[in-house]
Design an enzyme around this catalytic site. Structure first.
Site, short mmCIF file in Angstrom:
data_model
loop_
_atom_site.label_atom_id
_atom_site.label_comp_id
_atom_site.label_asym_id
_atom_site.label_seq_id
_atom_site.Cartn_x
_atom_site.Cartn_y
_atom_site.Cartn_z
N GLU A 186 3.59 3.22 -2.86
CA GLU A 186 3.39 1.93 -2.84
C GLU A 186 3.64 1.09 -1.74
O GLU A 186 3.14 0.01 -1.51
CB GLU A 186 4.00 1.46 -4.31
CG GLU A 186 3.57 1.90 -5.32
CD GLU A 186 2.05 1.88 -5.82
OE1 GLU A 186 1.47 0.88 -5.44
OE2 GLU A 186 1.69 2.74 -6.58
N HIS A 189 0.69 0.94 0.49
CA HIS A 189 -0.20 -0.14 0.03
C HIS A 189 0.42 -1.61 0.49
O HIS A 189 -0.41 -2.51 0.95
CB HIS A 189 -0.29 -0.14 -1.67
CG HIS A 189 -1.04 0.74 -2.21
ND1 HIS A 189 -2.65 1.10 -1.82
CD2 HIS A 189 -0.99 1.41 -3.33
CE1 HIS A 189 -3.04 1.76 -2.61
NE2 HIS A 189 -2.09 2.40 -3.43
N GLU A 209 -6.27 3.15 -0.54
CA GLU A 209 -5.73 4.37 -0.87
C GLU A 209 -5.32 5.22 0.35
O GLU A 209 -4.29 5.92 0.31
CB GLU A 209 -6.45 4.99 -1.83
CG GLU A 209 -6.00 5.95 -2.65
CD GLU A 209 -5.04 5.57 -3.66
OE1 GLU A 209 -4.87 4.23 -4.11
OE2 GLU A 209 -4.09 6.27 -4.11
#
Lengths: 493, 493
Positions: A262, A265, A291
C-alpha cells in the site's frame, strides 16, 4: 476566460466533490460505526449522482470542442485529452442504464457477501444475470462509440489504450512458460525448510513496525495516515493519502508486506504533479500503472534479499519475545518467497498470481463479448484452474468463481491490471538496474535513487502521457513480459 | 407530487450534502494530517457553496407558498415552518455579502490564532474591524426582513424566537444575585480542603474510563464514536454521532467531565426523531437547547453527589496506582464543585460561568446594534470583569476580549446559548424531580427514567415545536431562571 480555463475550473470543482467522496469512503471502511451505514450510503449516492451530473454537464461538449482550437501548451493538450476522455466515458452511457447497473450491482454485491459463504452459486446467479446483462449493454454502447470490441471498451475504463489483442499476445506468452516454471520452483522449494512465526504479535507492535517501514519507504506522514480496515486499500487524496492494513495477532508476515504494498500506491499518489492537482492529467495514469507501483514496492523491492536484510532487524526489534531464528535474513526471505498454488487469488504468490488473472481475463473477455454466458463460468473456471495451476475446484464456488468482489458489481475489465502491474514493475526495475545498481543502493540503505527514478519517470508524469508512452518514455520500449519472466527466474531458480 | 413532497425531497438532498460536510469536518479536526489542510479547505468551501445554492434555489419560494395551501398534518406544518425559516435565513443575505463575510472571517480567525498568543489587539483589530462591519451589515438586512433589532436578528440564527427583551430580563435578574452568591460560596469553600489528583493518568486508561462512562450514560456505540481533538466537540450525524475529548496525562478530571458533557450533546442527536431524518423539523431545536442537554448531563446529573458516587469507583478502578483518597466520593465531589472566578470562560465553573456570558452578551448586543464600536471593547471588558467577577484584565487581551473564537468569524449572537442552556437544564431537572425522585434513581444506578424523560420531552421533539413551546410543553412554563438560582443555592450553600 478561455474555454480551456473554463474547463479547468469545472474539473477542479468535480475534483473537490471527489475529494469528499474519497474521504467519506475511507471513513466508511475504517471509522464508521455500523449504524451509520444507511445514511452514509444515501449521502454517498447523492454525491455520486452530483459528480455524474457535473461530469456530463451539457456545456462541456461545446467547451471541449472550442478548447481544442485554442493555443495550448503541451501539458494543457494532455489535460484536454484526459478531460475529453472523462467526458466521453461519462456521457456515452444513458442515465437510466447507469442507475440500473448501479442498483443491480449493489444488490448483487450485498447478497454475495452471504451467498459466497454459503457456496450458493444458484442464488448468486439470479442477481448476477442482471449485472452481466447490464454490463454487456454498457460494453456494447461503449464499443460502438469507440469502434472497438465490447471487452476492449470496458478495458479502456481501467487501462486506457490497452487492447485485447495486446493482452492476448502477453498472456499467451506467459501461459507458455508459467505452468512449467511454477512446477520447477515448487520442486526446488520442496527440499527447503524454514521456521514459521509462532507466538503473539500484538497489534500495537505490528503497527509500530509498519510505521517504521513506511518511513523507510519515504511515506510522508504530513500528507497521509495508516489505519485498519477489513480489506486493505489506499484511499484519500494526493495531499492526504490514507492507507490501511489488517492485523492478525498470530502472524506479522502478511500485514507487514501488505503495508509495503500500500505504501507503493501511496507514494505514487503523494508524488503526483502538484501543478496539475484537481485536473484529469494530474491523476494516476491507470489501474495497471498504480499496481505497478505497489508491486514494485512489494515484489521488486520488498521481497528482494537486500530489502529483507533491512527488514529483518527491524522486525526482530519489535517482537523481542519471538524466537530470533524467525527473523534470520535467510529464513525471512524463504517465508516471503514461498511459492504454492492455491485457490484464492488475493493469497497468491507472485509466481502463481498471473494464472489467477489470466483465467479471469479469458472468462470475462468472452462473457462481455457474448461468446459465452454466465452459466458457463463454473465449468470454465474448473478447466482453467486445472490447466494453469493443477487444482480442482469443481463444486467449490466459494473458493472458485465467487471469491472476488469485482464481478458482483460489474467491474469487468479490471483484472488484467494486476498482472500488467506486475509486468510493468519488473520492466521498471530492469531499466533502473541499467542506470544504477539497485541492489547495492538498498544494501547501503540508500533508497533515494530508487524513489527519484520512480518520481521522475512515473509519479510526476501523472496522466500527461498515455500508458504506452509512459512506459516507452521510462524504459525505452513498450510493455515486454520478458522482464517479468526474467525476474521470476532470477529470484526463484 | 405535492409541493410539500417536492420540498421534503429537496431538503433531504441538502441534508445529504450536510452529512458529508459534517463527516469531513470531523475528520479535519480528528484525523487529517496537516498537509491535507489546503485541499480540504477548498473542498469544504465548494461544498458550502453548493449547500448555499441548494438552500436558495429559485423554485423554493414558490414551493413554500404553494405548500402552505396544501392539506398538511401537524408535523408537516412544523416542518414547513422550519423549511421556510431556513430558506428565509439563507436567501435574505446577498451572495456577495455572504462571501465577503466568510472571507473576512477566515482571515481574521486565522490571524487571531497567533495574535492571541502575542496579546496583539492592535493587529487583531485591523482584521476584526471588517468582520464587525460586515456582521453589522448582515444584522441590518436580517433586522429589516424580520422587523426586529439588528441583534435580535442575529440571535435568531442560534436561538429562534428568543429576544433581547427576554434576555435582558433574565440576565438582569441573574446580575442582581450572582456576584454576592459567588462571594458567599467562595468564602464557604475557603475552609474546605481536598486532595488534588497527582501522578500519571495514561491516555489509554482515561479513554477506557470515558467509554465506560459513555455506556453508563446510554451512548449508543453502534451509532457513534469517541475520538481526540484539540477542541472537544460533538459532530457527525444522528445515526453516527462523533464526540471528541482531549487527554491531559497529568489529570483525568477535565477530560472525564468533558466526555459527560459531549455525551449529553450526543444523546440528543442520537435521540432525534428518525421519521423526520433529513428534514429541518428533525434537527435539534437550537444551540441553547443543545447546550441544555450537555449541561444537564454535565452539571445537573454529572456533578451531582449521587452520580459522583457512581463515578468514583469506576475512576479508581482505572487508576490503581493513584492515591485512593483522590477517588473518595467526598473528595471527588469537592473537586467537581470547586468555584473560582477566573479570566477564561471555557475553564469557568457553573457558578461564575453566567458572568462570562453576560459580559459578552452586553458587548456584542451593543456592538451589533451600533451603540458602541469595536474599539470600545477592551475597556468595557475590563469594567465588566471587575463588576461581575472582581478581576482585573487591563492590558490582558489574550485572556480578555481575544480569548474566544466566536467573534473572530462574526458569530455574534451565539454566546447567550451557553447560559440559556444552563438555565433550561436546571428547569428540566426541577420538573423531572416533580415527576420522580431523580437522586434516588441515580443512586440505584437506574438512569433510564431520566433518559426516557429527556427523550420524550426534548429529543423526540426535534424542531417540531418552537423553543418556547418546547420548554412550556416540557415544564409547564417558559424559561424561568429561578430554577438555575435554586440549583446553585442547593448545591453550593
Amino acid at each position: 476566460m478561455s474555454h480551456y480555463q473554463k474547463l479547468t475550473q469545472h474539473f477542479k470543482k468535480i475534483s473537490h466533490f471527489q475529494h469528499l467522496a474519497s474521504i467519506c469512503g475511507w471513513d466508511q471502511a475504517t471509522m464508521m460505526p455500523s449504524g451509520g451505514n444507511d445514511a452514509r450510503a444515501e449521502a454517498m449516492a447523492e454525491l455520486a449522482l452530483h459528480v455524474h451530473q457535473l461530469s456530463t454537464a451539457p456545456q462541456l461538449g461545446e467547451w471541449l470542442n472550442n478548447a481544442a482550437n485554442e493555443t495550448l501548451e503541451e501539458i494543457q493538450h494532455a489535460n484536454l485529452r484526459e478531460m475529453t476522455l472523462c467526458w466521453q466515458q461519462a456521457t456515452v452511457i444513458p442515465e437510466d442504464l447507469v442507475q440500473a447497473k448501479s442498483l443491480a450491482g449493489s444488490k448483487c454485491e450485498h447478497a454475495w457477501r452471504n451467498q459466497r459463504n454459503q457456496n450458493d452459486w444458484q442464488g448468486f446467479s439470479k442477481n448476477f444475470a442482471a449485472v452481466v446483462s447490464l454490463s454487456q449493454q454498457e460494453a456494447q454502447i461503449r464499443a460502438q462509440a469507440n469502434q472497438t470490441t465490447p471487452y476492449d471498451a470496458m478495458l479502456n475504463l481501467y487501462e486506457p489504450g490497452v487492447t485485447t489483442a495486446q493482452l492476448d499476445v502477453v498472456f499467451n506468452k506467459v501461459k507458455a512458460w508459467l505452468p512449467e516454471l511454477t512446477q520447477t520452483i515448487i520442486a526446488k522449494q520442496a527440499s527447503e525448510s524454514f521456521i514459521a512465526p509462532q507466538g503473539h504479535f500484538a497489534t500495537e507492535q505490528q503497527r509500530a513496525l509498519g510505521l517504521k517501514v513506511m518511513s523507510l519507504l519515504g511515506f510522508d506522514f504530513e500528507q497521509g495516515r495508516l489505519d485498519v480496515s477489513s480489506h486493505p486499500f489506499c484511499g484519500g487524496v494526493p495531499s492526504d493519502v490514507r492507507i490501511t492494513t489488517r492485523y492478525d495477532e498470530t502472524d506479522f508476515v502478511q500485514s507487514l508486506m501488505g503495508i509495503v504494498h500500500e505504501t507503493g500506491h501511496a507514494r505514487y499518489e503523494q508524488g503526483l504533479p502538484k501543478q496539475l492537482a484537481g485536473q484529469p492529467a494530474g491523476l494516476a495514469r491507470s489501474m495497471g500503472i498504480h499496481e505497478s507501483q505497489s508491486l514494485f514496492f512489494e515484489m521488486q523491492l520488498g521481497r528482494s534479499a537486500e530489502f529483507i536484510k533491512l527488514l529483518a532487524p527491524l522486525a526482530a526489534a519489535h517482537f523481542p519475545a519471538i524466537d530470533a531464528k524467525v527473523f534470520a535474513v535467510d529464513n525471512l526471505q524463504k517465508i516471503y518467497t514461498r511459492v504454492q498454488p492455491g485457490l484464492i487469488r488475493v493469497d497468491a504468490d507472485e509466481v502463481t498470481y498471473p494464472a489467477h488473472v489470466m483465467l479471469r481475463y479469458e472468462i470475462e473477455r468472452d462473457l462481455i463479448n457474448q461468446t459465452i454466458t454466465y452459466q458457463d463460468i463454473p465449468e470454465l473456471w474448473q478447466q482453467k484452474m486445472q490447466a494453469y495451476l493443477g487444482l480442482d475446484t469443481s463444486g467449490d464456488y466459494k473458493n472458485g468463481c465467487m471469491q472476488d468482489i469485482h464481478w458482483t458489481d460489474g467491474s469487468f475489465g479490471y483484472f488484467p491490471s494486476y498482472s500488467l502491474g506486475a509486468m510493468y514493475g519488473a520492466q521498471f526495475m530492469a531499466k533502473m538496474n541499467q542506470e544504477f545498481d539497485v541492489a547495492s543502493a538498498v544494501a547501503s540503505q540508500n533508497l533515494t535513487p530508487i524513489f527519484n527514478w520512480l518520481n521522475q519517470h512515473i509519479w510526476q508524469k501523472g496522466s500527461t502521457l498515455s500508458t504506452n508512452d509512459l512506459v516507452i518514455n521510462a524504459t525505452g520500449e513498450p510493455l515486454n513480459s520478458d522482464y517479468f519472466k526474467q525476474h521470476l527466474i532470477t529470484r526463484y531458480l
